[in-house]
Design an enzyme around this catalytic site. Structure first.
Site, PDB file in Angstrom:
ATOM      1  CE1 TYR A 142      -3.781   2.388   0.520  1.00  0.00           C
ATOM      2  CE2 TYR A 142      -2.575   3.209   2.423  1.00  0.00           C
ATOM      3  CZ  TYR A 142      -3.609   3.332   1.512  1.00  0.00           C
ATOM      4  OH  TYR A 142      -4.474   4.392   1.612  1.00  0.00           O
ATOM      5  CG  ASP A 237       5.668   3.554   1.092  1.00  0.00           C
ATOM      6  OD1 ASP A 237       5.915   4.199   2.135  1.00  0.00           O
ATOM      7  OD2 ASP A 237       4.523   3.392   0.643  1.00  0.00           O
ATOM      8  CE  LYS A 265       0.651   4.500   8.358  1.00  0.00           C
ATOM      9  NZ  LYS A 265       0.721   3.782   7.101  1.00  0.00           N
TER      10      LYS A 265
HETATM   11  C1  LIG Z   1       0.067   4.322   5.726  1.00  0.00           C
HETATM   12  C2  LIG Z   1       0.874   4.126   4.523  1.00  0.00           C
HETATM   13  C3  LIG Z   1       0.826   5.027   3.435  1.00  0.00           C
HETATM   14  C4  LIG Z   1      -0.174   6.153   3.367  1.00  0.00           C
HETATM   15  O1  LIG Z   1       0.031   7.122   4.351  1.00  0.00           O
HETATM   16  P1  LIG Z   1      -1.199   8.087   4.757  1.00  0.00           P
HETATM   17  O2  LIG Z   1      -0.575   9.019   5.746  1.00  0.00           O
HETATM   18  O3  LIG Z   1      -2.253   7.200   5.322  1.00  0.00           O
HETATM   19  O4  LIG Z   1      -1.633   8.774   3.527  1.00  0.00           O
HETATM   20  C5  LIG Z   1       1.710   4.844   2.402  1.00  0.00           C
HETATM   21  N1  LIG Z   1       2.607   3.831   2.405  1.00  0.00           N
HETATM   22  C6  LIG Z   1       2.665   2.944   3.415  1.00  0.00           C
HETATM   23  C7  LIG Z   1       3.692   1.863   3.387  1.00  0.00           C
HETATM   24  C8  LIG Z   1       1.789   3.050   4.489  1.00  0.00           C
HETATM   25  O5  LIG Z   1       1.833   2.136   5.455  1.00  0.00           O
END
Ligand SMILES: *Cc1c(COP(=O)(O)O)cnc(C)c1O
Length: 427
Positions: A142, A237, A265
């Site tokens: 994601y 990511d 995060k």
């Molecule tokens: C949570 C998450 C996102 C998206 O971040 P948001 O602050 O919810 O937009 C993107 N990449 C990874 C790996 C994530 O866990």
């Protein structure tokens, strides 16, 4: 009716599904989402005043526990000087310098307000830098909810088994190529089929959006080699792993170099913050230095920056925190293993650092297909039993759990005790 049930009924009248982010709705596990009122350290308290040991930690950010005093104090003091300027501040330089000092291979960094923004901006930059349109991502990973990433995505998209997303045009999806996680051969095939067309490979260096999935030896190294050979931008990511697996995230923990890195995060200490950064040669293509446009009215917001700065500085100055997190998560791992092995349902625990998850499966869980093949109906029973006993797990098997330093050994014992009770009750 509990207060949460009353609030959920009321919420559904004015908020779609009653929530502002889908996974919170408990749809896959069933039941009513808990409405929270306050939290401190390892515990959250719901609207009915019931206490929960929190293994979500706001999906990662609260790595030092809830309402961490220095962060709360810094926010309170900063707010008195205005909550937003829309003009540069010295604090933004301090934040950028701190990130560059902690993260390997990051010469320059641009602040945004979410992980989604960080990933969509990094993709645009990789495309602008290479002059190519296509990119590769992995099934079950994601990268936020920007259109291009919503192909075989993990987290809520996997939880709700949404195959095609209304509103995402076919044209956009055609430029998104997908491969199974941990499958280097599939990546090689895609690269061979699309010569000179691939701008970037996006990967969660430790995947956390299909439960926790560990990169197998050689997988990330192989991606690095392919990117070097083909002039593809390798994007880690690190929205989940950044500042969580080590001060320098997965890059440092696994000893690997990415070209671009995205953060979210933990970087905001609980405020809406994201960032993307990398080598100067690439980052200088961002506006106003270059022509790849990217902007944000509230980017670098002072309240968000002081929260994130205070959090990151604490992590940088106290590297022992990472050993503590690892030890606690290992203790949880051992406890869960001990408790679950007394039951009849086969299980797999994946863990790296303070990311851990349980899949009810008799086979190794190493990609999306094996995560999806697990007994997720049993996970839902497990989830609800623990919730009843005051242990708050992510409401989906397609999510990693996050450990905070505030969780004590006694909390972990209470958690494994709850697992034992679940197994006794389900006999
Ligand atoms: C949570 C998450 C996102 C998206 O971040 P948001 O602050 O919810 O937009 C993107 N990449 C990874 C790996 C994530 O866990």
């Amino acid at each position: 009716m509990t207060k949460s049930q009353q609030l959920f009924e009321r919420a559904q009248k004015t908020i779609p599904g009653g929530v502002n982010s889908p996974v919170r709705a408990f749809r896959s596990v069933g039941g009513t989402p808990l409405f929270m009122e306050s939290a401190k350290g390892a515990y959250m308290y719901d609207a009915d005043g019931k206490r929960y040991i929190d293994y979500i930690n706001s999906w990662g950010p609260m790595i030092l526990g809830h309402a961490y005093e220095p962060v709360v104090t810094a926010i309170r003091e900063k707010a008195l000087q205005s909550t937003s300027f829309g003009a540069p501040t010295e604090l933004e330089i301090e934040m950028a310098e701190l990130i560059v000092s902690m993260a390997p291979n990051v010469d320059m960094v641009r602040m945004v307000s979410s992980g989604t923004e960080a990933c969509m901006s990094a993709l645009r930059l990789a495309r602008g830098y290479t002059g190519r349109n296509k990119f590769i991502k992995f099934e079950g990973c994601y990268h936020g909810h920007a259109d291009a990433f919503l192909v075989k995505a993990g987290s809520g998209v996997a939880t709700f088994n949404i195959q095609t997303i209304p509103g995402v045009t076919a044209g956009v999806s055609l430029d998104t190529l997908t491969a199974p996680y941990n499958d280097l051969e599939a990546v090689k095939t895609l690269v061979a089929q699309n010569p000179g067309e691939i701008a970037a490979i996006f990967v969660e260096p430790v995947a956390g959006n299909m439960g926790c999935i560990i990169p197998e030896p050689g997988f990330l190294e192989g991606l690095r080699a392919i990117c070097d050979k083909e002039g593809i931008v390798l994007v880690f990511d690190e929205v989940m792993t950044g500042f969580r697996l080590a001060p320098g995230g997965a890059q440092q923990r696994l000893g690997l170099n990415a070209d671009l890195v995205t953060y979210g995060k933990v970087i905001g200490g609980g405020m809406p913050v994201g960032a993307f950064g990398g080598r100067r040669e690439i980052m200088q293509h961002i506006a106003p230095l270059g022509n790849v446009y990217q902007a944000g009215t509230l980017s670098g917001n002072p309240i968000a920056m002081i929260a994130g700065y205070t959090m990151l500085k604490t992590l940088k100055d106290n590297p022992g925190i990472y050993k503590e997190l690892d030890d606690k998560t290992a203790l949880l791992h051992t406890g869960l293993e001990g408790a679950l092995s007394k039951g009849d349902v086969p299980f797999v625990i994946n863990r790296l650092g303070s990311m851990i998850s349980v899949h009810f499966s008799d086979k190794p869980v190493r990609n999306f297909a094996s995560a999806a093949a697990a007994n997720n109906a049993y996970f839902n029973k497990f989830f609800h039993s623990l919730l009843d006993q005051g242990v708050y797990l992510p409401p989906s098997a397609f999510e990693t759990w996050f450990i905070s330093t505030a969780i004590s050994n006694a909390d972990i014992e209470e958690t494994t005790g709850a697992v034992t009770k679940f197994l006794q009750a389900s006999k």
